[in-house]
Write a protein that holds these residues in place. Structure first.
Motif, PDB file in Angstrom:
ATOM      1  N   PHE A  31      -1.053   3.261  -4.247  1.00  0.00           N
ATOM      2  CA  PHE A  31       0.351   3.011  -3.926  1.00  0.00           C
ATOM      3  C   PHE A  31       0.757   1.759  -4.691  1.00  0.00           C
ATOM      4  O   PHE A  31       0.041   0.762  -4.677  1.00  0.00           O
ATOM      5  CB  PHE A  31       0.450   2.803  -2.416  1.00  0.00           C
ATOM      6  N   MET A  32       1.885   1.808  -5.358  1.00  0.00           N
ATOM      7  CA  MET A  32       2.293   0.706  -6.216  1.00  0.00           C
ATOM      8  C   MET A  32       3.559   0.028  -5.697  1.00  0.00           C
ATOM      9  O   MET A  32       4.459   0.685  -5.172  1.00  0.00           O
ATOM     10  CB  MET A  32       2.544   1.210  -7.634  1.00  0.00           C
ATOM     11  N   GLY A  33       3.615  -1.275  -5.890  1.00  0.00           N
ATOM     12  CA  GLY A  33       4.779  -2.025  -5.445  1.00  0.00           C
ATOM     13  C   GLY A  33       5.197  -3.075  -6.460  1.00  0.00           C
ATOM     14  O   GLY A  33       4.411  -3.468  -7.328  1.00  0.00           O
ATOM     15  N   TRP A  51       1.608   7.546  -4.240  1.00  0.00           N
ATOM     16  CA  TRP A  51       0.631   7.974  -5.234  1.00  0.00           C
ATOM     17  C   TRP A  51       1.231   8.914  -6.271  1.00  0.00           C
ATOM     18  O   TRP A  51       1.071   8.694  -7.466  1.00  0.00           O
ATOM     19  CB  TRP A  51      -0.521   8.695  -4.548  1.00  0.00           C
ATOM     20  N   GLY A  52       1.872   9.947  -5.790  1.00  0.00           N
ATOM     21  CA  GLY A  52       2.387  10.961  -6.705  1.00  0.00           C
ATOM     22  C   GLY A  52       3.811  10.716  -7.157  1.00  0.00           C
ATOM     23  O   GLY A  52       4.337  11.463  -7.987  1.00  0.00           O
ATOM     24  N   GLY A  53       4.433   9.705  -6.587  1.00  0.00           N
ATOM     25  CA  GLY A  53       5.792   9.361  -6.973  1.00  0.00           C
ATOM     26  C   GLY A  53       6.874  10.065  -6.176  1.00  0.00           C
ATOM     27  O   GLY A  53       8.061   9.873  -6.450  1.00  0.00           O
ATOM     28  N   TYR A  98      -4.721   0.818  -2.084  1.00  0.00           N
ATOM     29  CA  TYR A  98      -5.299   2.145  -2.048  1.00  0.00           C
ATOM     30  C   TYR A  98      -4.562   3.075  -1.092  1.00  0.00           C
ATOM     31  O   TYR A  98      -4.205   4.181  -1.446  1.00  0.00           O
ATOM     32  CB  TYR A  98      -6.777   2.079  -1.663  1.00  0.00           C
ATOM     33  N   SER A  99      -4.295   2.639   0.118  1.00  0.00           N
ATOM     34  CA  SER A  99      -3.660   3.508   1.101  1.00  0.00           C
ATOM     35  C   SER A  99      -2.303   3.990   0.618  1.00  0.00           C
ATOM     36  O   SER A  99      -1.529   3.229   0.032  1.00  0.00           O
ATOM     37  CB  SER A  99      -3.482   2.749   2.416  1.00  0.00           C
ATOM     38  N   ASP A 100      -2.007   5.267   0.866  1.00  0.00           N
ATOM     39  CA  ASP A 100      -0.729   5.840   0.435  1.00  0.00           C
ATOM     40  C   ASP A 100       0.380   5.612   1.455  1.00  0.00           C
ATOM     41  O   ASP A 100       1.466   6.179   1.346  1.00  0.00           O
ATOM     42  CB  ASP A 100      -0.894   7.339   0.160  1.00  0.00           C
ATOM     43  N   ASP A 108      -0.808  -6.642   2.206  1.00  0.00           N
ATOM     44  CA  ASP A 108      -1.422  -5.313   2.254  1.00  0.00           C
ATOM     45  C   ASP A 108      -1.881  -4.822   0.885  1.00  0.00           C
ATOM     46  O   ASP A 108      -2.570  -3.811   0.781  1.00  0.00           O
ATOM     47  CB  ASP A 108      -0.453  -4.294   2.841  1.00  0.00           C
ATOM     48  N   TYR A 109      -1.486  -5.510  -0.174  1.00  0.00           N
ATOM     49  CA  TYR A 109      -1.791  -5.076  -1.532  1.00  0.00           C
ATOM     50  C   TYR A 109      -3.063  -5.737  -2.034  1.00  0.00           C
ATOM     51  O   TYR A 109      -3.288  -6.925  -1.814  1.00  0.00           O
ATOM     52  CB  TYR A 109      -0.606  -5.354  -2.456  1.00  0.00           C
ATOM     53  N   ASP A 110      -3.881  -4.935  -2.718  1.00  0.00           N
ATOM     54  CA  ASP A 110      -5.206  -5.384  -3.132  1.00  0.00           C
ATOM     55  C   ASP A 110      -5.244  -5.998  -4.530  1.00  0.00           C
ATOM     56  O   ASP A 110      -6.042  -6.888  -4.799  1.00  0.00           O
ATOM     57  CB  ASP A 110      -6.176  -4.192  -3.097  1.00  0.00           C
ATOM     58  N   TYR A 111      -4.440  -5.489  -5.424  1.00  0.00           N
ATOM     59  CA  TYR A 111      -4.457  -5.939  -6.812  1.00  0.00           C
ATOM     60  C   TYR A 111      -3.083  -6.450  -7.200  1.00  0.00           C
ATOM     61  O   TYR A 111      -2.066  -5.878  -6.813  1.00  0.00           O
ATOM     62  CB  TYR A 111      -4.842  -4.785  -7.759  1.00  0.00           C
ATOM     63  N   TRP A 112      -3.070  -7.482  -8.008  1.00  0.00           N
ATOM     64  CA  TRP A 112      -1.825  -8.112  -8.434  1.00  0.00           C
ATOM     65  C   TRP A 112      -1.850  -8.384  -9.920  1.00  0.00           C
ATOM     66  O   TRP A 112      -2.887  -8.772 -10.473  1.00  0.00           O
ATOM     67  CB  TRP A 112      -1.610  -9.431  -7.695  1.00  0.00           C
TER      68      TRP A 112
END
Length: 122
Positions: A31-33, A51-53, A98-100, A108-112
């Protein structure tokens, strides 16, 4: 790793498209933000995409002006920003989790990514 790009100096009313290139993880199941942080202010949610948009979310104050999209074949997420205002001036960050499930919370976000600066002059 996330690499944001596309920021710059623009005038009020202009448009910009930010890009974020992902590597090192399976992009299609993250999941992207997008978040932003103005000088002296806390980091603020901008937009997110599933995930899929198929599910997109945009902060109320930016709805109608900002659009988020993704291209899983290119491992990229985009933020189209129209009718920019001086108050949109900030460093914009892309983030992944990761979570959708939807989240507008930075924790809640893992990567930046490292952020890209957007400056809107009046």
């Amino acid at each position: 790793q996330l690499q944001a790009s596309g920021g710059g100096l623009v005038q009020a009313g202009d448009s910009l498209r930010l890009s974020c290139a992902a590597s090192g993880f399976t992009f299609s199941n993250h999941f992207m933000g997008w978040f932003r942080q103005a000088p002296g202010k806390e980091r603020e949610f901008v937009a997110a995409i599933s995930w899929g948009g198929s599910r997109t979310y945009v902060a109320v104050s930016m709805k109608g002006r900002f659009t988020i999209s993704r291209d899983n074949a290119k491992n990229a997420v985009y933020l189209q920003m129209n009718s920019l205002k001086p108050e949109d001036t900030a460093v914009y960050y892309c983030a992944a989790k990761y979570s959708d499930n939807y989240s507008n919370m930075a924790r809640d976000y893992d990567y930046w990514g490292q952020g890209t600066l957007v400056t809107v002059s009046s």
